[in-house]
Design a protein around this motif. Structure first.
Motif, PDB file in Angstrom:
ATOM      1  N   LEU A  94     -34.324 -52.735 -29.365  1.00  0.00           N
ATOM      2  CA  LEU A  94     -33.924 -52.193 -28.070  1.00  0.00           C
ATOM      3  C   LEU A  94     -33.408 -53.286 -27.148  1.00  0.00           C
ATOM      4  CD1 LEU A  94     -33.726 -49.690 -26.309  1.00  0.00           C
ATOM      5  CD2 LEU A  94     -36.074 -50.131 -25.525  1.00  0.00           C
ATOM      6  N   THR A  95     -34.078 -54.419 -27.127  1.00  0.00           N
ATOM      7  CA  THR A  95     -33.632 -55.537 -26.289  1.00  0.00           C
ATOM      8  C   THR A  95     -32.286 -56.064 -26.759  1.00  0.00           C
ATOM      9  OG1 THR A  95     -35.936 -56.153 -25.871  1.00  0.00           O
ATOM     10  CG2 THR A  95     -34.254 -57.811 -25.424  1.00  0.00           C
ATOM     11  N   THR A  96     -32.119 -56.159 -28.071  1.00  0.00           N
ATOM     12  CA  THR A  96     -30.842 -56.630 -28.615  1.00  0.00           C
ATOM     13  C   THR A  96     -29.700 -55.699 -28.229  1.00  0.00           C
ATOM     14  OG1 THR A  96     -31.981 -57.642 -30.490  1.00  0.00           O
ATOM     15  CG2 THR A  96     -29.625 -57.227 -30.734  1.00  0.00           C
ATOM     16  N   PHE A  97     -29.958 -54.410 -28.328  1.00  0.00           N
ATOM     17  CA  PHE A  97     -28.911 -53.454 -27.960  1.00  0.00           C
ATOM     18  C   PHE A  97     -28.596 -53.531 -26.470  1.00  0.00           C
ATOM     19  CE2 PHE A  97     -27.577 -49.270 -26.434  1.00  0.00           C
ATOM     20  CZ  PHE A  97     -26.493 -49.031 -27.253  1.00  0.00           C
ATOM     21  N   ARG A  98     -29.633 -53.634 -25.646  1.00  0.00           N
ATOM     22  CA  ARG A  98     -29.425 -53.622 -24.191  1.00  0.00           C
ATOM     23  C   ARG A  98     -28.813 -54.912 -23.688  1.00  0.00           C
ATOM     24  NH1 ARG A  98     -32.749 -55.194 -20.052  1.00  0.00           N
ATOM     25  NH2 ARG A  98     -34.422 -55.589 -21.547  1.00  0.00           N
ATOM     26  N   ARG A  99     -29.194 -56.057 -24.268  1.00  0.00           N
ATOM     27  CA  ARG A  99     -28.743 -57.349 -23.735  1.00  0.00           C
ATOM     28  C   ARG A  99     -27.522 -57.913 -24.458  1.00  0.00           C
ATOM     29  NH1 ARG A  99     -32.860 -60.038 -20.989  1.00  0.00           N
ATOM     30  NH2 ARG A  99     -31.233 -61.567 -20.529  1.00  0.00           N
ATOM     31  N   VAL A 100     -27.263 -57.455 -25.704  1.00  0.00           N
ATOM     32  CA  VAL A 100     -26.175 -58.045 -26.488  1.00  0.00           C
ATOM     33  C   VAL A 100     -25.096 -57.006 -26.805  1.00  0.00           C
ATOM     34  CG1 VAL A 100     -25.562 -59.234 -28.632  1.00  0.00           C
ATOM     35  CG2 VAL A 100     -27.726 -59.762 -27.491  1.00  0.00           C
ATOM     36  N   THR A 101     -25.514 -55.941 -27.498  1.00  0.00           N
ATOM     37  CA  THR A 101     -24.521 -54.971 -27.986  1.00  0.00           C
ATOM     38  C   THR A 101     -23.884 -54.185 -26.842  1.00  0.00           C
ATOM     39  OG1 THR A 101     -25.858 -54.747 -29.990  1.00  0.00           O
ATOM     40  CG2 THR A 101     -24.125 -53.117 -29.625  1.00  0.00           C
ATOM     41  N   LEU A 102     -24.711 -53.637 -25.966  1.00  0.00           N
ATOM     42  CA  LEU A 102     -24.195 -52.756 -24.911  1.00  0.00           C
ATOM     43  C   LEU A 102     -23.181 -53.429 -24.001  1.00  0.00           C
ATOM     44  CD1 LEU A 102     -24.380 -49.933 -23.712  1.00  0.00           C
ATOM     45  CD2 LEU A 102     -26.261 -50.734 -22.265  1.00  0.00           C
ATOM     46  N   PRO A 103     -23.421 -54.646 -23.522  1.00  0.00           N
ATOM     47  CA  PRO A 103     -22.391 -55.260 -22.658  1.00  0.00           C
ATOM     48  C   PRO A 103     -21.052 -55.475 -23.368  1.00  0.00           C
ATOM     49  CG  PRO A 103     -24.491 -56.389 -22.404  1.00  0.00           C
ATOM     50  CD  PRO A 103     -24.642 -55.476 -23.574  1.00  0.00           C
ATOM     51  N   LEU A 104     -21.089 -55.780 -24.673  1.00  0.00           N
ATOM     52  CA  LEU A 104     -19.853 -56.073 -25.390  1.00  0.00           C
ATOM     53  C   LEU A 104     -19.060 -54.819 -25.728  1.00  0.00           C
ATOM     54  CD1 LEU A 104     -21.088 -58.912 -27.783  1.00  0.00           C
ATOM     55  CD2 LEU A 104     -19.728 -59.142 -25.696  1.00  0.00           C
ATOM     56  N   ILE A 105     -19.738 -53.694 -25.906  1.00  0.00           N
ATOM     57  CA  ILE A 105     -19.020 -52.457 -26.224  1.00  0.00           C
ATOM     58  C   ILE A 105     -18.825 -51.579 -24.988  1.00  0.00           C
ATOM     59  CG2 ILE A 105     -19.917 -52.481 -28.585  1.00  0.00           C
ATOM     60  CD1 ILE A 105     -21.795 -50.188 -27.792  1.00  0.00           C
ATOM     61  N   MET A 106     -19.205 -52.092 -23.803  1.00  0.00           N
ATOM     62  CA  MET A 106     -19.094 -51.300 -22.588  1.00  0.00           C
ATOM     63  C   MET A 106     -17.665 -50.821 -22.303  1.00  0.00           C
ATOM     64  SD  MET A 106     -20.601 -49.764 -20.199  1.00  0.00           S
ATOM     65  CE  MET A 106     -22.257 -50.417 -20.390  1.00  0.00           C
ATOM     66  N   PRO A 107     -16.599 -51.629 -22.536  1.00  0.00           N
ATOM     67  CA  PRO A 107     -15.246 -51.094 -22.318  1.00  0.00           C
ATOM     68  C   PRO A 107     -14.943 -49.859 -23.156  1.00  0.00           C
ATOM     69  CG  PRO A 107     -15.175 -53.478 -22.493  1.00  0.00           C
ATOM     70  CD  PRO A 107     -16.566 -53.066 -22.859  1.00  0.00           C
ATOM     71  N   LEU A 122     -16.778 -50.662 -31.894  1.00  0.00           N
ATOM     72  CA  LEU A 122     -17.809 -51.221 -32.769  1.00  0.00           C
ATOM     73  C   LEU A 122     -17.212 -51.815 -34.040  1.00  0.00           C
ATOM     74  CD1 LEU A 122     -20.561 -48.482 -32.407  1.00  0.00           C
ATOM     75  CD2 LEU A 122     -20.772 -50.870 -31.708  1.00  0.00           C
ATOM     76  N   ALA A 123     -16.040 -51.331 -34.461  1.00  0.00           N
ATOM     77  CA  ALA A 123     -15.412 -51.870 -35.669  1.00  0.00           C
ATOM     78  C   ALA A 123     -15.041 -53.333 -35.496  1.00  0.00           C
ATOM     79  CB  ALA A 123     -14.176 -51.053 -36.030  1.00  0.00           C
ATOM     80  N   ASN A 124     -14.757 -53.747 -34.256  1.00  0.00           N
ATOM     81  CA  ASN A 124     -14.408 -55.144 -33.975  1.00  0.00           C
ATOM     82  C   ASN A 124     -15.587 -55.951 -33.443  1.00  0.00           C
ATOM     83  OD1 ASN A 124     -11.662 -54.642 -34.628  1.00  0.00           O
ATOM     84  ND2 ASN A 124     -11.336 -53.771 -32.584  1.00  0.00           N
ATOM     85  N   PHE A 125     -16.777 -55.373 -33.501  1.00  0.00           N
ATOM     86  CA  PHE A 125     -17.962 -56.047 -32.965  1.00  0.00           C
ATOM     87  C   PHE A 125     -18.538 -56.997 -34.012  1.00  0.00           C
ATOM     88  CE2 PHE A 125     -22.615 -56.121 -32.382  1.00  0.00           C
ATOM     89  CZ  PHE A 125     -22.667 -56.680 -31.120  1.00  0.00           C
ATOM     90  N   ASP A 126     -18.849 -58.212 -33.604  1.00  0.00           N
ATOM     91  CA  ASP A 126     -19.408 -59.232 -34.487  1.00  0.00           C
ATOM     92  C   ASP A 126     -20.926 -59.037 -34.563  1.00  0.00           C
ATOM     93  OD1 ASP A 126     -20.034 -61.389 -36.018  1.00  0.00           O
ATOM     94  OD2 ASP A 126     -19.096 -62.887 -34.724  1.00  0.00           O
ATOM     95  N   ARG A 127     -21.402 -58.527 -35.680  1.00  0.00           N
ATOM     96  CA  ARG A 127     -22.823 -58.217 -35.826  1.00  0.00           C
ATOM     97  C   ARG A 127     -23.681 -59.467 -35.957  1.00  0.00           C
ATOM     98  NH1 ARG A 127     -23.772 -53.347 -39.955  1.00  0.00           N
ATOM     99  NH2 ARG A 127     -25.861 -53.666 -39.090  1.00  0.00           N
ATOM    100  N   ARG A 128     -23.041 -60.622 -36.143  1.00  0.00           N
ATOM    101  CA  ARG A 128     -23.828 -61.857 -36.204  1.00  0.00           C
ATOM    102  C   ARG A 128     -24.495 -62.159 -34.864  1.00  0.00           C
ATOM    103  NH1 ARG A 128     -19.367 -65.869 -38.535  1.00  0.00           N
ATOM    104  NH2 ARG A 128     -18.230 -64.742 -36.892  1.00  0.00           N
ATOM    105  N   LEU A 129     -23.926 -61.632 -33.778  1.00  0.00           N
ATOM    106  CA  LEU A 129     -24.556 -61.811 -32.471  1.00  0.00           C
ATOM    107  C   LEU A 129     -25.901 -61.094 -32.412  1.00  0.00           C
ATOM    108  CD1 LEU A 129     -21.393 -61.283 -30.230  1.00  0.00           C
ATOM    109  CD2 LEU A 129     -22.439 -63.449 -30.918  1.00  0.00           C
ATOM    110  N   GLU A 130     -25.970 -59.905 -33.008  1.00  0.00           N
ATOM    111  CA  GLU A 130     -27.243 -59.195 -33.060  1.00  0.00           C
ATOM    112  C   GLU A 130     -28.239 -59.931 -33.960  1.00  0.00           C
ATOM    113  OE1 GLU A 130     -25.916 -54.542 -32.422  1.00  0.00           O
ATOM    114  OE2 GLU A 130     -26.059 -55.342 -34.458  1.00  0.00           O
TER     115      GLU A 130
END
Length: 588
Positions: free
Chosen positions: A494-507, A475-483
């Motif tokens: 919830l939609t933002t987390f499920r469709r944007v955040t979760l796939p990017l932090i899945m690794p 999450l430290a390297n996650f670009d919050r501008r996408l959210e």
């Protein structure tokens, strides 16, 4: 009303489930344990006076500190040049070396300990080699000595020293060390005056981590050390299994915890790689150390300026033979360290295919008899299946709670995030035997001692910490501008987390899940305290066999466990490869 709505939207609430489990299973019991040690409600230090009043306890305590200091010093001496050479290597070679360090770190602790039993035993590899070349006529006692205990503990702890050092050294600005030779500094001076002070946070964090874990080390010292090499953790475990005098156990545990707490509060555990903070710390410490010699130092510095100018021109065109010899020496050190970390596992894997009635290296013949013994014995397969069930449940629970906690912590203020992260990492940063006793008390209150659910909860308080660390790093390297972009397009939280955040932090989530599974699958100390006599996991089965009989079947089990880290790393790499940005056909 608006204030309460805004309070409900604060991400800090996402940390409540993780902290709830931590509080019930560890927080409240550790406070109770401390009150018991003080004879609450009478409140006296009689238990501590009784502890220090027995010379045997004091001797074991000082012996524990001595062993921990020696192991930490050896890890620093070996780990620092190894980490330095890893960082100095090319990017591809550096990744290979880090993987080679991670493989033994992810390998089962019992498997690595068993490897040294096989190597150092009377019929082990070392004695057999010395007998074959004629240096000895009878086997020499290498096992169950202080020396063998040091070897096993350093083998287990060395990756924990190397990895923080590599992390900090990679964050050091290379231009600073490159500028030193251009100003007339010799290579050693550039290293000692520039690079080494900037790497001190890694030395401090690695040394603290190794020392504190050594304080609560139980399995390896008990398996490799002699009767006179007992550590305080072994002493506490023996009290739990024999008399279970809770007052004595509590006072012994808090003596051990006090040592770790003092070191953590004084030195702190900082893996920061920022060179600015490190250089500022070093500069201030030097100023505080020599406050009255500042003027003299500046005067001598001015006198030495002409000498440095002459040396600069001489060093600028000097041949690089000394540098080449230094690089060769560093390469030899890295090869020896990798051999030390990996060779015991290779020995066990090869010996597990022995066709004889006992283990031998090299095997006189090849056979799968010990693997058939494992898969054909219900006690072994049942223990393995129990461990898989428990580790899977721990993975699910800790991944969900740890990911929510990491997400909530990443949205809080830095000061609050630091304090809460330190609290959630407490179970994995203090001596493990203390954690086990506190969790045992917590499960007694819940009536879950001797149940699978109790073991799952006990393992989860440590596994949550690993998930929080790994997911927070992602999450430290996650670009919050996408959210923010998703919110601007009317996507809910919830939609933002499920469709944007979760796939990017899945690794990061998958990496945390892998570490949670490994943590649970390899756990022995806490399991031995809370499992009762009805549940036997695979590590407990292995530990019983190591302590009471050296069944060659353990070689097959250990070899299987040594192959697991490779599978985990392949899975993590696959997840990373799947999640990396795809290049379009028109991308450059």
């Amino acid at each position: 009303m608006t204030r309460f709505k805004n309070l409900g939207r604060m991400p800090i609430w996402l940390t409540l489930p993780a902290f709830g489990v931590l509080l019930v299973l560890f927080g409240i019991p550790i406070v109770r344990l401390f009150l018991i040690s003080l004879n609450a409600p009478a409140f006296s230090v009689a238990n501590y006076l009784a502890f220090f009043g027995q010379s045997a306890n004091v001797r074991v305590l000082f012996q524990t500190i001595e062993i921990s200091v020696v192991v930490t010093a050896i890890c620093v001496v070996i780990g620092y040049p190894t980490a330095f050479m890893i960082v100095a290597a090319s990017k591809r070679l550096r990744m290979v070396l880090v993987v080679l360090v991670l493989i033994p770190y992810l390998t089962s602790l019992l498997a690595r300990t068993y490897a040294w039993i096989v190597i150092l035993g009377d019929n082990g590899l070392v004695n057999k080699l010395l007998l074959d070349i004629g240096l000895i006529s009878t086997p020499i006692p290498l096992l169950y000595t202080r020396w063998s205990m040091y070897v096993g503990m350093v083998h287990v702890m060395l990756p924990l020293m190397i990895l923080p050092l590599v992390s900090v050294m990679l964050g050091i600005d290379k231009s600073l060390t490159a500028a030193a030779p251009s100003m007339g500094a010799r290579p050693f001076d550039a290293f000692w005056r520039v690079f080494f002070p900037l790497s001190l946070p890694g030395v401090r964090s690695g040394a603290l981590l190794v020392f504190i874990l050594c304080l609560g080390f139980y399995i390896t010292p008990a398996a490799l050390g002699g009767l006179g090499d007992a550590m305080l953790s072994t002493f506490i475990a023996a009290q739990v299994k024999s008399t279970f005098n809770i007052e004595q156990i509590a006072s012994s545990a808090f003596v051990l915890l006090a040592i770790a707490g003092v070191l953590l509060s004084v030195l702190g555990l900082d893996l920061s790689s920022g060179h600015d903070r490190a250089s500022e710390t070093v500069r201030r410490s030097q100023e505080n150390r020599l406050p009255s010699f500042g003027a003299l130092a500046r005067y001598l510095n001015e006198l030495a300026a002409p000498y440095r100018a002459k040396r600069w021109t001489a060093e600028l065109f000097r041949a690089t033979s000394s540098r080449n010899s230094t690089q060769l020496m560093g390469a030899v050190i890295v090869v020896l360290v990798m051999f030390f970390l990996l060779f015991p596992g290779v020995v066990v894997i090869v010996m597990s295919f022995s066709a004889g009635a006992y283990l031998e290296f090299p095997p006189s013949g090849l056979s799968l008899q010990w693997y058939r013994s494992f898969f054909g014995n219900p006690s072994w397969t049942g223990a393995a299946w129990t461990s898989i069930q428990i580790a899977t449940a721990v993975t699910v629970v800790s991944t969900i709670l740890g990911t929510l906690a990491a997400y909530g912590l990443s949205r809080t203020s830095p000061r609050l995030r630091s304090a809460l992260t330190l609290a959630i990492l407490t179970p994995i940063t203090i001596p493990l035997i203390v954690v086990g006793i506190a969790v045992f008390l917590g499960l007694v209150d819940l009536g879950l001692v001797g149940s699978k659910m109790g073991i799952v909860l006990a393992h989860s308080i440590g596994a949550i910490g690993y998930v929080v660390v790994i997911v927070s790093a992602t999450l430290a390297n996650f670009d919050r501008r996408l959210e923010q972009a998703a919110n601007s397009m009317r996507a809910g939280p919830l939609t933002t987390f499920r469709r944007v955040t979760l796939p990017l932090i899945m690794p990061g989530i998958m990496g945390g899940a892998v570490f949670a599974f490994i943590h649970s699958f390899d756990e022995v100390v806490i399991s031995s305290l809370v499992s009762g006599f009805s549940i036997r996991t695979l590590p407990l089965k292995m530990w019983e066999n190591i302590r009471h009989e050296i069944d060659p079947t353990i070689a097959a089990v250990s070899s299987l466990l040594m192959l697991l880290p490779i599978l985990w790393m392949i899975a993590i790499y696959f997840m990373w490869w799947r999640s990396r940005p795809k290049r379009g056909p028109n991308s450059i």
